[in-house]
Motif scaffolding. Structure first.
Motif, PDB file in Angstrom:
ATOM      1  N   SER A  59       0.830  -1.213   0.000  1.00  8.67           N
ATOM      2  CA  SER A  59       0.000   0.000   0.000  1.00  8.67           C
ATOM      3  C   SER A  59       0.859   1.256   0.000  1.00  8.67           C
ATOM      4  N   TYR A  62       2.273   1.739  -3.440  1.00 10.04           N
ATOM      5  CA  TYR A  62       1.202   2.218  -4.316  1.00 10.04           C
ATOM      6  C   TYR A  62       0.919   3.695  -4.073  1.00 10.04           C
ATOM      7  N   THR A  65       3.774   5.836  -5.450  1.00  8.09           N
ATOM      8  CA  THR A  65       3.703   5.889  -6.914  1.00  8.09           C
ATOM      9  C   THR A  65       2.573   6.813  -7.357  1.00  8.09           C
ATOM     10  N   SER A 100       5.219  -4.942  -9.029  1.00  9.98           N
ATOM     11  CA  SER A 100       5.539  -3.752  -9.811  1.00  9.98           C
ATOM     12  C   SER A 100       4.650  -3.629 -11.007  1.00  9.98           C
TER      13      SER A 100
END
Length: 100
Positions: A59, A62, A65, A100
């Motif tokens: 998490s 994520y 990103t 990824s």
């Protein structure tokens, strides 16, 4: 189809996007080569280990990103975060292709 000339095609390209993505690949290679990615991957693991499990780590990757993609293009954010996610996956024993 000759719908536009070569000059019109070159002028219609957004070169900032290409430069941003190319730069992100360069920085990505640099952080991987200097082992900064491994350090950041371990940082994600240590920060998330208090919460427990692999889900907080994934998490966090994520979220980072997503935040990077607000500033950069999606491709550039992915290029920057891939070595970090791969290093975190290696430390967790997870296949880097899965995270990824």
């Amino acid at each position: 189809t000759r719908c536009m000339s070569g000059k019109q095609a070159r002028q219609s390209m957004d070169w900032n996007v290409y430069v941003s993505v190319a730069s992100a690949f360069g920085v990505s290679k640099a952080i991987e080569g200097t082992h900064v990615a491994e350090s950041l991957g371990r940082l994600f693991i240590s920060a998330s280990s208090y919460i427990g499990g692999k889900v907080p780590i994934l998490s966090g990757l994520y979220l980072c990103t997503g935040l990077l993609s607000e500033v950069l293009t999606n491709s550039a954010a992915a290029a920057l975060m891939y070595p970090i996610a791969a290093a975190a996956g290696d430390s967790l024993g997870v296949d880097p292709k899965l995270i990824s």
